[in-house]
Design a protein around this motif. Structure first.
Motif, PDB file in Angstrom:
ATOM      1  N   THR A 254      -1.540 -66.245 110.103  1.00 28.01           N
ATOM      2  CA  THR A 254      -0.586 -65.810 109.460  1.00 28.01           C
ATOM      3  C   THR A 254       0.164 -65.589 108.347  1.00 28.01           C
ATOM      4  O   THR A 254       0.725 -64.721 107.936  1.00 28.01           O
ATOM      5  CB  THR A 254       1.029 -67.689 109.616  1.00 28.01           C
ATOM      6  N   THR A 255      -1.021 -64.483 107.253  1.00 22.63           N
ATOM      7  CA  THR A 255      -1.487 -63.729 107.017  1.00 22.63           C
ATOM      8  C   THR A 255      -0.891 -62.441 107.493  1.00 22.63           C
ATOM      9  O   THR A 255      -0.660 -61.902 108.227  1.00 22.63           O
ATOM     10  CB  THR A 255      -2.902 -63.840 106.869  1.00 22.63           C
ATOM     11  N   GLN A 256       0.276 -62.118 106.164  1.00 22.25           N
ATOM     12  CA  GLN A 256       1.059 -60.336 106.413  1.00 22.25           C
ATOM     13  C   GLN A 256       0.457 -59.701 106.071  1.00 22.25           C
ATOM     14  O   GLN A 256      -0.009 -58.307 107.361  1.00 22.25           O
ATOM     15  CB  GLN A 256       1.759 -60.323 105.716  1.00 22.25           C
ATOM     16  N   ALA A 257      -0.946 -59.670 105.468  1.00 21.65           N
ATOM     17  CA  ALA A 257      -2.113 -58.074 105.007  1.00 21.65           C
ATOM     18  C   ALA A 257      -3.507 -58.816 104.384  1.00 21.65           C
ATOM     19  O   ALA A 257      -3.125 -59.527 103.906  1.00 21.65           O
ATOM     20  CB  ALA A 257      -0.673 -57.123 104.347  1.00 21.65           C
ATOM     21  N   GLU A 258      -4.183 -57.535 104.491  1.00 24.01           N
ATOM     22  CA  GLU A 258      -4.973 -57.949 104.053  1.00 24.01           C
ATOM     23  C   GLU A 258      -5.628 -58.187 102.520  1.00 24.01           C
ATOM     24  O   GLU A 258      -6.086 -58.894 101.897  1.00 24.01           O
ATOM     25  CB  GLU A 258      -6.529 -57.068 105.071  1.00 24.01           C
ATOM     26  N   LYS A 259      -4.117 -57.205 101.660  1.00 30.46           N
ATOM     27  CA  LYS A 259      -4.601 -56.831 100.442  1.00 30.46           C
ATOM     28  C   LYS A 259      -3.971 -59.093 100.316  1.00 30.46           C
ATOM     29  O   LYS A 259      -4.479 -59.119  98.784  1.00 30.46           O
ATOM     30  CB  LYS A 259      -3.517 -56.689  99.484  1.00 30.46           C
ATOM     31  N   GLN A 260      -3.117 -59.496 101.274  1.00 34.28           N
ATOM     32  CA  GLN A 260      -3.102 -61.202 100.574  1.00 34.28           C
ATOM     33  C   GLN A 260      -4.245 -62.408  99.995  1.00 34.28           C
ATOM     34  O   GLN A 260      -4.207 -63.164  99.808  1.00 34.28           O
ATOM     35  CB  GLN A 260      -1.783 -61.402 101.604  1.00 34.28           C
ATOM     36  N   GLY A 261      -5.979 -61.350 100.758  1.00 37.27           N
ATOM     37  CA  GLY A 261      -6.950 -62.298 101.370  1.00 37.27           C
ATOM     38  C   GLY A 261      -6.952 -62.905  99.716  1.00 37.27           C
ATOM     39  O   GLY A 261      -7.113 -64.411 100.046  1.00 37.27           O
ATOM     40  N   ARG A 262      -7.421 -62.429  98.474  1.00 37.96           N
ATOM     41  CA  ARG A 262      -7.741 -62.367  97.900  1.00 37.96           C
ATOM     42  C   ARG A 262      -7.412 -64.218  97.428  1.00 37.96           C
ATOM     43  O   ARG A 262      -7.841 -64.913  96.722  1.00 37.96           O
ATOM     44  CB  ARG A 262      -8.232 -61.901  96.575  1.00 37.96           C
ATOM     45  N   LYS A 263      -5.295 -63.610  96.843  1.00 36.38           N
ATOM     46  CA  LYS A 263      -4.497 -64.932  96.665  1.00 36.38           C
ATOM     47  C   LYS A 263      -5.250 -65.901  97.113  1.00 36.38           C
ATOM     48  O   LYS A 263      -5.122 -66.896  96.182  1.00 36.38           O
ATOM     49  CB  LYS A 263      -3.200 -64.183  96.152  1.00 36.38           C
ATOM     50  N   ILE A 264      -5.373 -65.124  98.920  1.00 32.67           N
ATOM     51  CA  ILE A 264      -4.606 -67.075 100.014  1.00 32.67           C
ATOM     52  C   ILE A 264      -5.846 -67.966  99.967  1.00 32.67           C
ATOM     53  O   ILE A 264      -6.224 -69.050  99.629  1.00 32.67           O
ATOM     54  CB  ILE A 264      -4.697 -66.618 100.968  1.00 32.67           C
TER      55      ILE A 264
END
Length: 483
Positions: A254-264
């Motif tokens: 459900t993640t929109q973009a790889e750049k959100q990975g560190r936060k999530i």
């Protein structure tokens, strides 16, 4: 008090420093489409924003582990703080981030499929069975523990059986419905409640000057309580937990973009570490030392510690809200445990989950098995869960190390904690009564030999995989990134 506050500060610093380092080493591709778009099915694959995904991820991974585990670990004294802080930064958050990101690069694949791809086909079958066992144990543990808390909160007027049945009913709906119907709508609210209650207790500990013990050379190794390997299995969630490897693929889908990975992925593990620090500190400071804590645990389990600490720190109303927050934790991890089990089995047998009847064929037997397991002693289930949980973490860390080795990147980042926990879990199962019951010193030697052999096999396989150019990610060329 200073050890506790310093630990919280180090966790936050770890997110902005080591977390950034791990992200840079992995190499985020901002233009690559994620499975939320390339595999969108309206059930398990669909895009949600990073705020919602972060809070759902926190609730998915934070069962009773970052509360019950640190409470039990508090019996070892302030040394527990060290494992929570450094375990979280260098092991747990790395484990969660790599599992989530590698899953994103491979269609949102779960751990068994990733293990099969990077550790060999045999490991796919082994890890598949292991993951399903772990998830059913988790789901069962996360039925009985909140049921006990609810029973106490309601003054015992409702029977345990009725509460267990109500929780199972909720699990059925949450497991079968599309992820945005229940989980996507209510988890962010529950996540806020969890954080507010934990922070409230943490602030109360500081403001009231609770006698949180400081770490010193004299209490670094408690008398008659060898910290290795028991501490590292007692405190799992909040430091390192293989259960998370079964949960991150839910959000990788459900993640929109790889750049959100560190936060999530990395960030929510750090948040769980903060929760673990608060509950470990509360357990160490509010019950007249380890003797009083031990007596309370013996009489009412970790749940009694939660109820007592919440009331002492926040009063009747605030304490009730805090207990509700703790009740939410296992329930919101139990349902995703069953959801993960359903998805893993469906992937394993290539069984589409678009139709609800297909989901029922897998989910109903899982719930039946879990209900039968609720009749088994909770403490016995927890001991098996602890070993299975950390063994799964070892596998996930080795998957991450293999991925990075093939990519010619810094594979030591996951491999060092993986080797440490391999030694810990092997020592435990050789020594523990639920395992082989071998004397501890002999177990150390046996575990060292077994670990050395498995590490040598890892490097042999890694060199072979690199030479054969095993593909690291699925081809999504032709897809336009939509975020």
């Amino acid at each position: 008090m200073y050890t506790f506050i310093a630990g919280i500060i180090l966790l936050i610093i770890g997110y902005f420093t080591y977390g950034k380092f791990v992200e840079k080493m992995f190499g985020v591709n901002e233009n690559r489409s994620t499975p939320a778009y390339t595999n969108q099915d309206g059930v398990d694959y669909l895009p949600m924003n990073s705020r919602k995904n972060s809070l759902i991820q926190l609730l998915n991974i934070a069962g009773v582990g970052p509360i019950f585990g640190p409470i039990m670990g508090a019996l070892y004294g302030p040394v527990a703080f060290l494992w929570i802080v450094f375990g979280c930064i260098f092991a747990g958050a790395v484990h969660d981030y790599l599992t989530g990101m590698i899953s994103i690069r491979n269609r949102g694949a779960h751990l068994p499929e990733l293990a099969g791809k990077f550790l060999g086909k045999v490991m796919k079958h082994v890890v598949n069975a292991f993951a399903i066992l772990l998830l059913v144990l988790v789901g069962t543990v996360f039925v009985t523990s909140p049921a006990a808390l609810l029973h106490d909160l309601m003054g015992g007027w409702s029977t345990m059986g009725l509460i267990v049945g109500a929780i199972f009913l909720y699990y059925i709906f949450a497991t079968l419905l599309p992820i945005d119907k229940i989980i996507g709508r209510f988890y962010p609210i529950f996540g806020a409640l969890l954080l507010i209650s934990a922070i409230g207790i943490g602030i109360s500990l500081v403001v009231t000057g609770a006698p949180i013990p400081e770490l010193s050379l004299t209490n670094l190794h408690p008398d008659n309580a060898p910290i290795f390997p028991l501490l590292f299995l007692t405190i799992s969630c909040g430091a390192l937990s293989g259960f998370h490897a079964t949960q991150t693929p839910i959000i990788s889908r459900t993640t929109q973009a790889e750049k959100q990975g560190r936060k999530i992925f990395y960030g929510m593990m750090i948040a769980e570490g903060v929760i673990a620090m608060i509950w470990a500190a509360a357990a160490m400071s509010l019950f007249n030392g380890s003797t009083g804590l031990n007596e309370l645990i013996a009489n009412g389990g970790a749940a009694a510690v939660v109820s007592e600490a919440s009331t002492l720190m926040l009063g009747a109303v605030g304490g009730t809200l805090a207990v509700i927050g703790v009740i939410v934790l296992p329930i919101t991890s139990g349902d995703t445990a069953f959801r993960s089990a359903r998805m893993i089995i469906a992937d394993y047998v290539s069984f589409s989950q678009k139709k609800i009847v297909n989901r029922l064929w897998i989910a109903v037997p899982l719930f039946a098995i879990s209900f039968a397991l609720t009749k088994i002693d909770f403490e016995l289930l927890w001991r098996y869960f602890s070993w299975a949980n950390q063994s799964t973490a070892v596998i996930a860390l080795f998957v991450g190390a293999m991925y990075l080795y093939i990519a010619k990147k810094n594979y030591w980042i996951p491999l060092i904690p993986g080797m440490f926990m391999l030694m810990a879990t092997t020592t435990y199962i050789l020594n523990a009564p639920i395992g082989f019951g071998i004397e501890l010193s002999t177990s150390y030697v046996g575990a060292a030999i077994i670990s050395a052999i498995l590490i040598a096999l890892f490097f042999y396989a890694a060199k072979k995989n690199r030479a054969n150019s095993i593909p690291l990610e699925d081809d999504v060329s032709g897809w336009n990134k939509v975020a």
